[in-house]
Design a protein around this motif. Structure first.
Motif, PDB file in Angstrom:
ATOM      1  N   ALA A  74      -9.778  -1.800 -10.591  1.00 20.30           N
ATOM      2  CA  ALA A  74      -9.369  -0.415 -10.362  1.00 20.30           C
ATOM      3  C   ALA A  74      -8.413   0.047 -11.460  1.00 20.30           C
ATOM      4  O   ALA A  74      -7.812  -0.761 -12.181  1.00 20.30           O
ATOM      5  N   ARG A  75      -8.286   1.344 -11.569  1.00 16.73           N
ATOM      6  CA  ARG A  75      -7.383   1.959 -12.548  1.00 16.73           C
ATOM      7  C   ARG A  75      -6.032   2.177 -11.872  1.00 16.73           C
ATOM      8  O   ARG A  75      -5.889   3.045 -11.007  1.00 16.73           O
ATOM      9  N   LEU A 107      -5.935   6.600  -3.139  1.00 14.74           N
ATOM     10  CA  LEU A 107      -5.787   8.051  -3.199  1.00 14.74           C
ATOM     11  C   LEU A 107      -6.279   8.635  -4.518  1.00 14.74           C
ATOM     12  O   LEU A 107      -6.225   9.850  -4.712  1.00 14.74           O
ATOM     13  N   ASP A 108      -6.738   7.794  -5.418  1.00 13.46           N
ATOM     14  CA  ASP A 108      -7.593   8.209  -6.530  1.00 13.46           C
ATOM     15  C   ASP A 108      -9.004   7.852  -6.071  1.00 13.46           C
ATOM     16  O   ASP A 108      -9.334   6.684  -5.909  1.00 13.46           O
ATOM     17  N   PHE A 109      -9.850   8.864  -5.864  1.00 11.46           N
ATOM     18  CA  PHE A 109     -11.135   8.597  -5.219  1.00 11.46           C
ATOM     19  C   PHE A 109     -12.105   7.842  -6.119  1.00 11.46           C
ATOM     20  O   PHE A 109     -13.083   7.280  -5.628  1.00 11.46           O
ATOM     21  N   ALA A 110     -11.839   7.795  -7.413  1.00 14.04           N
ATOM     22  CA  ALA A 110     -12.614   6.902  -8.277  1.00 14.04           C
ATOM     23  C   ALA A 110     -12.251   5.454  -7.965  1.00 14.04           C
ATOM     24  O   ALA A 110     -13.116   4.570  -7.926  1.00 14.04           O
ATOM     25  N   LYS A 134     -20.476  10.139  -0.920  1.00 15.35           N
ATOM     26  CA  LYS A 134     -19.592  10.982  -0.110  1.00 15.35           C
ATOM     27  C   LYS A 134     -18.200  11.085  -0.739  1.00 15.35           C
ATOM     28  O   LYS A 134     -17.580  12.154  -0.732  1.00 15.35           O
ATOM     29  N   LEU A 135     -17.706   9.963  -1.265  1.00 14.50           N
ATOM     30  CA  LEU A 135     -16.405   9.984  -1.935  1.00 14.50           C
ATOM     31  C   LEU A 135     -16.447  10.835  -3.201  1.00 14.50           C
ATOM     32  O   LEU A 135     -15.486  11.547  -3.516  1.00 14.50           O
ATOM     33  N   ALA A 136     -17.553  10.774  -3.931  1.00 14.82           N
ATOM     34  CA  ALA A 136     -17.705  11.597  -5.140  1.00 14.82           C
ATOM     35  C   ALA A 136     -17.725  13.083  -4.777  1.00 14.82           C
ATOM     36  O   ALA A 136     -17.147  13.919  -5.480  1.00 14.82           O
ATOM     37  N   HIS A 137     -18.383  13.411  -3.680  1.00 15.77           N
ATOM     38  CA  HIS A 137     -18.406  14.804  -3.214  1.00 15.77           C
ATOM     39  C   HIS A 137     -17.008  15.254  -2.810  1.00 15.77           C
ATOM     40  O   HIS A 137     -16.593  16.396  -3.100  1.00 15.77           O
ATOM     41  N   TYR A 140      -1.164   8.850  -7.262  1.00 12.73           N
ATOM     42  CA  TYR A 140      -2.554   8.796  -7.726  1.00 12.73           C
ATOM     43  C   TYR A 140      -3.256  10.132  -7.501  1.00 12.73           C
ATOM     44  O   TYR A 140      -3.973  10.624  -8.372  1.00 12.73           O
ATOM     45  N   LEU A 141      -3.051  10.712  -6.332  1.00 14.15           N
ATOM     46  CA  LEU A 141      -3.693  11.981  -6.019  1.00 14.15           C
ATOM     47  C   LEU A 141      -3.204  13.066  -6.974  1.00 14.15           C
ATOM     48  O   LEU A 141      -4.000  13.842  -7.510  1.00 14.15           O
ATOM     49  N   ALA A 142      -1.889  13.119  -7.201  1.00 15.84           N
ATOM     50  CA  ALA A 142      -1.331  14.129  -8.092  1.00 15.84           C
ATOM     51  C   ALA A 142      -1.838  13.949  -9.523  1.00 15.84           C
ATOM     52  O   ALA A 142      -2.199  14.920 -10.198  1.00 15.84           O
ATOM     53  N   ALA A 143      -1.874  12.709  -9.977  1.00 15.27           N
ATOM     54  CA  ALA A 143      -2.320  12.444 -11.346  1.00 15.27           C
ATOM     55  C   ALA A 143      -3.779  12.855 -11.539  1.00 15.27           C
ATOM     56  O   ALA A 143      -4.151  13.411 -12.582  1.00 15.27           O
ATOM     57  N   ARG A 144      -4.615  12.602 -10.553  1.00  8.92           N
ATOM     58  CA  ARG A 144      -6.047  12.887 -10.703  1.00  8.92           C
ATOM     59  C   ARG A 144      -6.331  14.378 -10.796  1.00  8.92           C
ATOM     60  O   ARG A 144      -7.253  14.798 -11.490  1.00  8.92           O
ATOM     61  N   TYR A 145      -5.512  15.194 -10.107  1.00  6.05           N
ATOM     62  CA  TYR A 145      -5.811  16.621 -10.057  1.00  6.05           C
ATOM     63  C   TYR A 145      -4.780  17.485 -10.783  1.00  6.05           C
ATOM     64  O   TYR A 145      -4.709  18.690 -10.557  1.00  6.05           O
ATOM     65  N   GLY A 146      -4.006  16.847 -11.676  1.00  6.74           N
ATOM     66  CA  GLY A 146      -3.106  17.602 -12.536  1.00  6.74           C
ATOM     67  C   GLY A 146      -1.965  18.279 -11.807  1.00  6.74           C
ATOM     68  O   GLY A 146      -1.544  19.377 -12.177  1.00  6.74           O
TER      69      GLY A 146
END
Length: 326
Positions: free
Chosen positions: A122-123, A158-161, A195-198, A225-231
């Protein structure tokens, strides 16, 4: 001295577990017939829900932590070691989130379950260096290869990737343990990853046009993680450990930032004392909305069949409301 006492206690615990396992051999076959004897023990709720989706009706998936229990506060009992020793698969997140997992596995010894480290590949984000700006990372903040997990932010799902990578790891563990059903596990994993990608795309679109991009959280540092992924810019009242306490200086800085930036919402976290958020809200007039880190759920939520995706959909709704998104 305390370290020696803890080691001694763990030794006694493990010895007792071994005795109990030996006495429990006659019960090992008592799993539902539909599960063909395959059992999966998971530590945290995201892993539990991921594993249920991957397994379908081919395995019995259970959650090790009692509902509502903070992972950092968990102390393994002899019966927990017995449960893990009798499982086909044991799935945990990483050493930073479940430092006690290694103690359980030592108690189990050889010949136990197939062990899945769900964070493998994982990242990851470093626990230090991301506390001021969720959307900014210095070189070295991301880690894809070997890493010291104790220095990482453990809330990687919380990073869905990352969540999709965790699903892959669980599917690989199930396929290794039960190769006869390998294709079914991989197909189920692919369907759930879609589903996670959606969900990821819905977050990208839903948070693209917001009046504010600052998430102020009156709890521990869980949503980096969530904040980082969506700026998004992310500020938490205290550090990554749920046992940490906010300092007066940190609270004052949060109050100042809310006033300076005109932030209208402060977020609280599920099953965490909301008093810090309430204090900040009183000082600033900000509204309070919940965010769910999903690492644990209440007994009622578990009983009514809440899912990781449904929790994340509610998070998106509250983020859009609090950040005034169009």
């Amino acid at each position: 001295m305390m370290g020696s006492v803890r080691i001694l206690a763990l030794g006694v615990l493990c010895a007792l577990a071994i005795v109990l396992v030996g006495c429990s051999k006659k019960d090992e076959g008592r799993t539902p017939a539909a599960h063909a004897g395959m059992s999966v023990v998971t530590t945290l709720f995201p892993l539990y829900d991921f594993a249920r989706n991957v397994a379908g009706d081919r395995a019995e998936v259970t959650l090790l932590l009692p509902p509502g229990m903070e992972p950092h506060s968990f102390e393994p009992r002899p019966e927990d070691i017995v449960r893990v020793s009798r499982a086909s698969l044991f799935v945990y997140t990483n050493r930073a989130m479940e430092p006690w997992a290694a103690d359980i596995l030592k108690g189990v010894g050889g010949g136990g379950p197939t062990v899945v480290d769900a964070s493998r590949g994982a990242r990851l984000l470093a626990a230090a260096g991301i506390h001021e700006h969720g959307d900014h990372h210095n070189e070295g903040d991301h880690h894809d290869g070997p890493h010291d997990e104790t220095r990482m932010d453990p809330h990687l799902w919380l990073d869905f990737a990352n969540a999709q990578r965790m699903v892959d790891n669980i599917a690989a563990g199930m396929a290794e343990r039960d190769p006869a059903n390998r294709e079914a596990y991989l197909a189920n994993a692919a369907a759930y990853k879609a589903k996670l990608a959606h969900l990821d795309e819905r977050y990208r679109q839903g948070l693209a046009s917001c009046s504010s991009r600052t998430v102020v959280h009156g709890g521990h540092f869980a949503f980096g993680y969530l904040a980082a992924r969506y700026g998004l810019r992310y500020e938490a009242a205290f550090a990554a450990s749920a046992d940490a306490e906010p300092t007066p200086a940190k609270l004052a800085a949060l109050v100042k930032r809310i006033r300076t930036e005109g932030v209208r919402t402060i977020y609280t976290e599920e099953l965490i004392d909301p008093r810090t958020a309430e204090t900040i809200a009183r000082e600033t007039g900000a509204a309070i909305l919940p965010l769910n880190g999903a690492h644990t759920v209440s007994r009622d939520d578990l009983a009514r069949g809440v899912t990781f995706i449904s929790l994340m959909e509610k998070n998106l709704e509250n983020l859009r409301k609090g950040l005034q998104c169009r």
